[in-house]
Design an enzyme around this catalytic site. Structure first.
Site, mmCIF file in Angstrom:
data_model
loop_
_atom_site.group_PDB
_atom_site.id
_atom_site.type_symbol
_atom_site.label_atom_id
_atom_site.label_comp_id
_atom_site.label_asym_id
_atom_site.label_seq_id
_atom_site.Cartn_x
_atom_site.Cartn_y
_atom_site.Cartn_z
ATOM 1 N N ARG A 66 -12.181 -5.520 -12.280
ATOM 2 C CA ARG A 66 -10.958 -6.255 -11.918
ATOM 3 C C ARG A 66 -11.324 -7.738 -11.858
ATOM 4 N NH1 ARG A 66 -7.336 -2.370 -9.961
ATOM 5 N NH2 ARG A 66 -8.265 -0.609 -8.850
ATOM 6 N N HIS A 70 -17.318 1.501 -13.193
ATOM 7 C CA HIS A 70 -16.978 0.821 -11.945
ATOM 8 C C HIS A 70 -18.127 -0.047 -11.433
ATOM 9 C CE1 HIS A 70 -15.927 0.875 -7.475
ATOM 10 N NE2 HIS A 70 -14.814 0.422 -8.030
ATOM 11 N N TYR A 109 -12.210 -10.453 0.183
ATOM 12 C CA TYR A 109 -12.937 -9.193 0.341
ATOM 13 C C TYR A 109 -14.355 -9.471 0.812
ATOM 14 C CZ TYR A 109 -9.352 -6.827 -2.550
ATOM 15 O OH TYR A 109 -8.192 -6.320 -3.056
ATOM 16 N N ASN A 118 0.815 -1.211 0.000
ATOM 17 C CA ASN A 118 0.000 0.000 0.000
ATOM 18 C C ASN A 118 0.850 1.263 0.000
ATOM 19 O OD1 ASN A 118 -2.233 -1.623 0.047
ATOM 20 N ND2 ASN A 118 -2.930 -1.029 2.087
#
Length: 706
Positions: A394, A454, A487, A56
């Site tokens: 993605r 998105h 996730y 990150n």
């Protein structure tokens, strides 16, 4: 509504009411570091949190720091939301990031490495290897490393070599037989493991009769440095110093001038490798003259040099987590469950019948993502399915989602896929899938001019009797079968006719020249999502002004948009109870007297990455809940195609309210509470049952109460 907003804006535009976005993002990195320090987490999971932090921070420099630095270089004086100049922001960002790395390194060397040693995982310094270990490592160098290495000299006949982004290199000073010192650069190959594994060994028998396995590793750059003389025969190696380079990787796309977006993206990715240097990390032992040489030849600035202890770059610690099979040092494995309505289905007809019977909600990773893959596989193989339309943001490598779409095309279905090429750091993967889909005859589009797509939506058109029926999957997360296990996200399968019609209109908007400006149930950005959310917040304010109970609960990754923040301040002032479950960036300041006393901000960092977006409006008891792909950021509301969808089934509303949202608000194991100064503190609840939301949900979906 606009009148209400303008009134709010005039009263609540003081920069002191906002937190700097960049520093808030670094506060999130601090929370990751806290997880690495937290002894309640299994040891290798703590190592993993450090690896995530390292990755990150690399991205933070590549994108955020490089972006602010461009503003400084362009003499842009526009103030941030909290009143900071770009120059002030850049200085604060660098200082904060440097402090984080120092803390992370201390955590690694003082806390984790000793515990890893005790657990039989030894990360060794080359100089401390035993003679047999050195012999083995040196053999590995000669057989595997030496043939890959390419030392590059620096002299009038050899210009300074290009150093790619995130590459680890060795700066080498050599002396020739005449006594002249020269400089050479050697890239540490990223095609080989940075942590070189040494042969495992078994320890003595434990009291319980087991024999522990020991794992030994040594850093590749140290192995190379120890054998560096082999690369310069006849020369004397004076010194070897590692350094690591981070470059600007924020791709800018001039779409208006791009006839072929795919080709433009490929060119942009190539340019990324040659972006300007934003940081050069070196050890304290590197002499000043070599630092100056690097700064001059990399066209950097002196303050781009960052002095750090080894290892340079923490992302390599992922290797320890992935390669060491000590399950007792990791989270207890959890096998996701199949959504009950989709269990034991025997035919494609049964799958579609289950969706026709009821909307089906899935909560990943507690409920398996395989249901989404099965949805597309079923559609690909069902002879009654006419068309499949899908957005991909993605998807990662070896994507079962893409394989399903390819199979559908091969079976003669009409398949249309919107592949977002501008998904940062997934561009190359997405380009590869776009090419493969095109070659299979799939209709591939790359989104709308000036907008990043998105939203997460899949549409299946099926012939049933004399007509057609539309089946839709909507989600808060990406169509990525790997990250879906890591996730936390929510999704829904539906055969709702109105949502199906909206989905058709949305895909026409995405693939054609539709100027659709209204939808029936779906909220679509940049068309109507912002206006709807603002009107729902204002409605809650009116309820509070009329003496009614009023409440908002938002769960998102980030809240940055000034307009939304100001409306939430107005809601707090009116007496609306506002709970914000924000994983990452939060530019709103809670707990300010007279402004945000009724706002609470919670951040949960744990085993899974909190990724779902949930928007709850109490509405005087007639509750409304929207799930979606959009965070509360200006880019999501104004410059991206996003979709939020309503949850209308009463059982689903109760589940999200009681099992999910209320549990997050009671979290006292992982939750941090944001203070008005932008910092976070852990919940110090005593004498109460510990509520770990992720463990609670694991128990819930297993069919047990936590």
């Amino acid at each position: 509504m606009e009148k209400e907003f303008l009134e709010a804006q005039s009263e609540l535009n003081d920069p002191s009411l906002f937190v700097n976005r960049e520093l808030s993002l670094l506060e999130f990195q601090r929370r990751l570091l806290d997880e690495a320090k937290d002894e309640r987490n299994p040891l290798l999971e703590r190592v993993k949190f450090l690896a995530i932090l390292g990755s990150n921070l690399d991205e933070f420099f590549m994108v955020r720091i490089s972006g602010v630095r461009k503003q400084v270089e362009a003499n842009i004086s526009e103030l941030s939301i909290d009143g900071m100049t770009p120059r002030d922001q850049l200085a604060a960002m660098r200082k904060f990031a440097s402090e984080l790395f120092k803390e992370a390194h201390t955590c690694l060397t003082k806390k984790l490495m000793p515990k890893l040693d005790k657990a039989g995982i030894h990360v060794m310094e080359y100089g401390k290897l035993t003679k047999p270990q050195k012999e083995k490592v040196d053999d590995y160098f000669r057989e595997m490393v030496y043939p890959v290495l390419t030392p590059l000299a620096l002299d009038p006949g050899h210009p300074f070599p290009h150093i790619s982004n995130l590459s680890l290199s060795l700066a080498i000073v050599i002396r020739d037989p005449k006594g002249t010192e020269r400089f050479a650069r050697l890239k540490v190959p990223d095609t080989l493991p940075r942590l070189v594994p040494i042969k495992r060994s078994s320890g003595g028998e434990r009291k319980d009769g087991t024999i522990p396995r020991h794992h030994y590793f040594v850093w590749l750059e140290q192995v190379i440095a120890a054998n560096i003389e082999l690369l310069f025969p006849g020369m004397h190696v004076v010194s070897v110093h590692p350094f690591r380079t981070i470059r600007d990787a924020d791709v800018e796309i001039q779409e208006i001038e791009a006839d072929d977006l795919l080709e433009t993206m490929q060119q942009s990715i190539r340019r990324r490798k040659f972006g300007s240097v934003v940081q050069i990390t070196v050890n304290e032992s590197m002499p000043g003259d070599i630092r100056e040489l690097l700064v001059d030849n990399l066209e950097a600035k002196p303050n781009d040099i960052a002095v750090q202890a080894n290892p340079l770059g923490l992302a390599s610690l992922w290797q320890l987590y992935k390669s060491v099979e000590k399950h007792e040092l990791k989270y207890t494995p959890y096998t996701p469950k199949i959504a009950k309505p989709l269990k034991n289905l025997e035919s494609t007809e049964d799958f579609f019948a289950a969706i026709r019977q009821q909307n089906i909600m899935v909560h990943h990773p507690y409920i398996s993502f395989s249901s989404v893959v099965d949805f597309l596989n079923t559609a690909a193989r069902d002879p009654h399915v006419l068309a499949i339309k899908q957005t991909l943001y993605r998807v990662g490598g070896n994507s079962p989602i893409v394989e399903s779409l390819l199979e559908a095309s091969e079976r003669g279905k009409q398949v249309a896929v919107l592949v977002e090429l501008k998904a940062r750091f997934d561009e190359e993967s997405n380009i590869g899938w776009a090419r493969k889909l095109e070659q299979a005859g799939v209709h591939v589009v790359y989104g709308l001019m000036g907008l990043k797509t998105h939203c997460k939506i899949g549409l299946v058109v099926r012939q049933e009797g004399e007509g057609i029926r539309r089946y839709v999957h909507l989600g808060t997360g990406n169509y990525n079968a790997v990250t879906a296990n890591l996730y936390e996200d929510l999704g829904m399968f539906t055969a709702d006719e109105t949502i199906g019609t909206d989905a058709t209109d949305l895909f026409n908007f995405l693939t054609g020249y539709s100027a659709q400006q209204s939808y029936r149930k779906l909220l679509v950005a940049p068309v109507c999502l912002r206006d709807k959310f603002e009107s729902l917040i204002l409605r809650e304010i009116e309820h509070a002004k009329n003496g009614k109970e009023a409440r908002l609960i938002f769960k998102a990754n980030a809240i940055v948009d000034p307009r939304i923040i100001q409306l939430l301040y107005r809601a707090s002032q009116a007496g609306v109870k506002v709970d914000l479950i924000i994983r990452g960036v939060c530019c709103l300041r809670p707990g300010i007297k007279g402004i945000s006393e009724n706002i609470r901000v919670i951040s949960v960092v744990g085993r899974y990455l909190e990724h779902s977006r949930i928007y709850y409006f109490f509405n005087d008891g007639t509750e409304e809940i929207y799930l979606g792909s959009a965070d509360l950021m200006s880019r999501n509301l104004n410059r991206r195609v996003e979709v939020a969808f309503p949850i209308e089934d009463p059982a689903h509303i109760r589940h999200i309210r009681d099992t999910v949202l209320d549990a997050y608000l009671q979290e006292n194991a992982r939750a941090r509470f944001m203070q008005s100064d932008g910092s976070y503190v852990r919940n110090q609840v005593k004498d109460k049952l510990t509520v770990d939301i992720q463990e609670l949900l694991i128990s819930e979906y297993r069919g047990k109460r936590g």
